[in-house]
Design a protein around this motif. Structure first.
Motif, PDB file in Angstrom:
ATOM      1  N   LEU A 164       4.838 -11.529   8.025  1.00  0.00           N
ATOM      2  CA  LEU A 164       5.303 -12.883   7.460  1.00  0.00           C
ATOM      3  C   LEU A 164       6.864 -13.371   7.752  1.00  0.00           C
ATOM      4  N   GLU A 165       7.110 -14.617   8.158  1.00  0.00           N
ATOM      5  CA  GLU A 165       8.385 -15.124   8.229  1.00  0.00           C
ATOM      6  C   GLU A 165       9.278 -14.847   6.971  1.00  0.00           C
ATOM      7  N   LYS A 166       8.885 -14.696   5.737  1.00  0.00           N
ATOM      8  CA  LYS A 166       9.575 -14.829   4.715  1.00  0.00           C
ATOM      9  C   LYS A 166       8.603 -13.844   3.757  1.00  0.00           C
ATOM     10  N   PRO A 167       9.483 -13.009   2.994  1.00  0.00           N
ATOM     11  CA  PRO A 167       8.515 -12.099   1.947  1.00  0.00           C
ATOM     12  C   PRO A 167       8.016 -13.044   1.005  1.00  0.00           C
ATOM     13  N   GLU A 168       6.979 -13.648   1.113  1.00  0.00           N
ATOM     14  CA  GLU A 168       6.627 -14.742   0.100  1.00  0.00           C
ATOM     15  C   GLU A 168       5.051 -14.717   0.241  1.00  0.00           C
ATOM     16  N   TRP A 169       4.316 -14.826  -0.705  1.00  0.00           N
ATOM     17  CA  TRP A 169       2.927 -15.265  -0.773  1.00  0.00           C
ATOM     18  C   TRP A 169       2.416 -15.904  -1.600  1.00  0.00           C
ATOM     19  N   ASP A 170       1.102 -16.383  -1.387  1.00  0.00           N
ATOM     20  CA  ASP A 170       0.363 -17.293  -2.455  1.00  0.00           C
ATOM     21  C   ASP A 170      -0.966 -16.341  -2.859  1.00  0.00           C
ATOM     22  N   LYS A 171      -0.578 -15.377  -3.691  1.00  0.00           N
ATOM     23  CA  LYS A 171      -1.438 -14.683  -4.228  1.00  0.00           C
ATOM     24  C   LYS A 171      -2.804 -15.474  -4.583  1.00  0.00           C
ATOM     25  N   ALA A 172      -2.797 -16.178  -5.465  1.00  0.00           N
ATOM     26  CA  ALA A 172      -4.087 -17.308  -5.948  1.00  0.00           C
ATOM     27  C   ALA A 172      -4.851 -17.738  -4.903  1.00  0.00           C
ATOM     28  N   ALA A 173      -3.887 -18.281  -3.831  1.00  0.00           N
ATOM     29  CA  ALA A 173      -4.653 -18.805  -2.590  1.00  0.00           C
ATOM     30  C   ALA A 173      -5.449 -17.915  -2.002  1.00  0.00           C
ATOM     31  N   LEU A 174      -4.772 -16.627  -1.713  1.00  0.00           N
ATOM     32  CA  LEU A 174      -5.571 -15.526  -1.174  1.00  0.00           C
ATOM     33  C   LEU A 174      -6.864 -14.974  -1.866  1.00  0.00           C
ATOM     34  N   GLN A 175      -6.686 -14.881  -3.200  1.00  0.00           N
ATOM     35  CA  GLN A 175      -7.949 -14.493  -3.944  1.00  0.00           C
ATOM     36  C   GLN A 175      -9.099 -15.626  -3.856  1.00  0.00           C
ATOM     37  N   GLN A 176      -8.527 -17.026  -3.886  1.00  0.00           N
ATOM     38  CA  GLN A 176      -9.583 -17.962  -3.555  1.00  0.00           C
ATOM     39  C   GLN A 176     -10.365 -18.017  -2.316  1.00  0.00           C
ATOM     40  N   ILE A 177      -9.430 -17.677  -1.204  1.00  0.00           N
ATOM     41  CA  ILE A 177      -9.949 -17.429   0.146  1.00  0.00           C
ATOM     42  C   ILE A 177     -11.026 -16.385   0.308  1.00  0.00           C
ATOM     43  N   LEU A 178     -10.499 -15.081  -0.340  1.00  0.00           N
ATOM     44  CA  LEU A 178     -11.468 -14.307  -0.220  1.00  0.00           C
ATOM     45  C   LEU A 178     -12.955 -14.371  -1.091  1.00  0.00           C
ATOM     46  N   GLN A 179     -13.084 -15.099  -2.066  1.00  0.00           N
ATOM     47  CA  GLN A 179     -13.968 -15.492  -2.768  1.00  0.00           C
ATOM     48  C   GLN A 179     -14.658 -16.624  -2.195  1.00  0.00           C
ATOM     49  N   ASP A 180     -14.290 -17.490  -1.517  1.00  0.00           N
ATOM     50  CA  ASP A 180     -14.862 -18.631  -1.017  1.00  0.00           C
ATOM     51  C   ASP A 180     -15.526 -18.443   0.478  1.00  0.00           C
ATOM     52  N   GLU A 181     -14.572 -17.745   1.229  1.00  0.00           N
ATOM     53  CA  GLU A 181     -14.992 -17.375   2.522  1.00  0.00           C
ATOM     54  C   GLU A 181     -15.848 -16.211   2.813  1.00  0.00           C
ATOM     55  N   TRP A 182     -15.368 -15.070   1.742  1.00  0.00           N
ATOM     56  CA  TRP A 182     -16.161 -13.975   2.151  1.00  0.00           C
ATOM     57  C   TRP A 182     -16.933 -13.244   0.790  1.00  0.00           C
ATOM     58  N   GLY A 183     -16.985 -13.974  -0.154  1.00  0.00           N
ATOM     59  CA  GLY A 183     -17.635 -13.747  -1.466  1.00  0.00           C
ATOM     60  C   GLY A 183     -17.163 -12.400  -2.078  1.00  0.00           C
ATOM     61  N   ILE A 184     -15.857 -12.294  -1.796  1.00  0.00           N
ATOM     62  CA  ILE A 184     -15.117 -10.902  -2.474  1.00  0.00           C
ATOM     63  C   ILE A 184     -14.670 -11.234  -3.590  1.00  0.00           C
ATOM     64  N   ILE A 185     -15.325 -10.730  -4.775  1.00  0.00           N
ATOM     65  CA  ILE A 185     -14.730 -10.996  -6.152  1.00  0.00           C
ATOM     66  C   ILE A 185     -14.589  -9.799  -6.858  1.00  0.00           C
ATOM     67  N   ASP A 186     -13.652  -9.346  -7.616  1.00  0.00           N
ATOM     68  CA  ASP A 186     -13.543  -7.965  -8.160  1.00  0.00           C
ATOM     69  C   ASP A 186     -14.533  -7.625  -9.084  1.00  0.00           C
ATOM     70  N   ALA A 187     -15.204  -6.350  -8.743  1.00  0.00           N
ATOM     71  CA  ALA A 187     -16.165  -6.027  -9.755  1.00  0.00           C
ATOM     72  C   ALA A 187     -15.677  -5.549 -11.107  1.00  0.00           C
ATOM     73  N   GLU A 188     -14.393  -5.188 -11.124  1.00  0.00           N
ATOM     74  CA  GLU A 188     -13.803  -4.662 -12.522  1.00  0.00           C
ATOM     75  C   GLU A 188     -12.692  -5.556 -12.851  1.00  0.00           C
ATOM     76  N   PRO A 189     -12.720  -6.938 -13.100  1.00  0.00           N
ATOM     77  CA  PRO A 189     -11.660  -7.752 -13.252  1.00  0.00           C
ATOM     78  C   PRO A 189     -10.588  -7.265 -14.271  1.00  0.00           C
ATOM     79  N   GLU A 190     -11.307  -6.390 -15.322  1.00  0.00           N
ATOM     80  CA  GLU A 190     -10.097  -5.915 -16.092  1.00  0.00           C
ATOM     81  C   GLU A 190      -9.205  -5.198 -15.551  1.00  0.00           C
TER      82      GLU A 190
END
Length: 181
Positions: free
Chosen positions: A30-56
């Motif tokens: 990364l250029e800077k030590p920053e990320w958009d965690k929520a956007a990454l989770q959304q990409i994992l769900q939308d593009e790859w169907g990856i959802i945490d089996a144990e959200p707790e």
């Protein structure tokens, strides 16, 4: 009886190997030590169907890490301030990405999956991480893959093809004249 015992032992070894199917890791620079965690989770769900089996278990996450339990594997993406440790990249890779000041450590700790499934899971996670703003490339296998290259070949998974170009680096080179015994 000896043959039967042999095959029982072979079956045990296969089952034990499945438990240690393989862990995979890569670094998204990364250029800077920053990320958009929520956007990454959304990409994992939308593009790859990856959802945490144990959200707790997400309660164990902090702002710098994402831990997902999915299909018998533990998936982890963690924001790391600073360049990749120990000058692990090759000299060419260092020159190509010398401006990176942070990275995402992407890891798949697979227990219940095959080594192929774990490798494919790493490709999905890394392709999603390469979509982060300021992503310069993915460092793996001593090589830095540009984000668009990595995402392009990750698309092979959507066509039920193995993403070999994301997991194995092919290169040709001249080793000069050498005597081979």
């Amino acid at each position: 009886e000896t043959i039967r015992n042999y095959w029982i032992e072979q079956a045990k070894q296969v089952e034990e190997h499945k438990k240690k199917a393989g862990n995979f890791v890569s670094f998204v620079l990364l250029e800077k030590p920053e990320w958009d965690k929520a956007a990454l989770q959304q990409i994992l769900q939308d593009e790859w169907g990856i959802i945490d089996a144990e959200p707790e278990s997400a309660e164990n996450d902090d702002e710098n890490s994402l831990i997902i339990n999915y299909q018998g594997a533990m998936l982890n993406i963690a924001l790391m301030p600073g360049p990749i440790p120990g000058n692990e990249a090759t000299e060419a890779a260092v020159q190509q990405t010398s401006q990176h000041t942070g990275h995402l450590l992407v890891a798949v700790l697979g227990i219940g999956q095959s080594i192929i499934e774990n490798g494919e899971m790493l490709v999905k996670l890394t392709a999603a991480a390469c979509k982060q703003p300021g992503a310069l490339g993915d460092y793996a296998n001593g090589v830095v893959y540009p984000p668009d290259y990595y995402q392009h070949f990750a698309g092979m998974l959507k066509e039920n093809l193995f993403p070999i170009y994301n997991l194995v680096w092919f290169a040709f080179g001249n080793i000069g004249k050498q005597d081979i015994d």
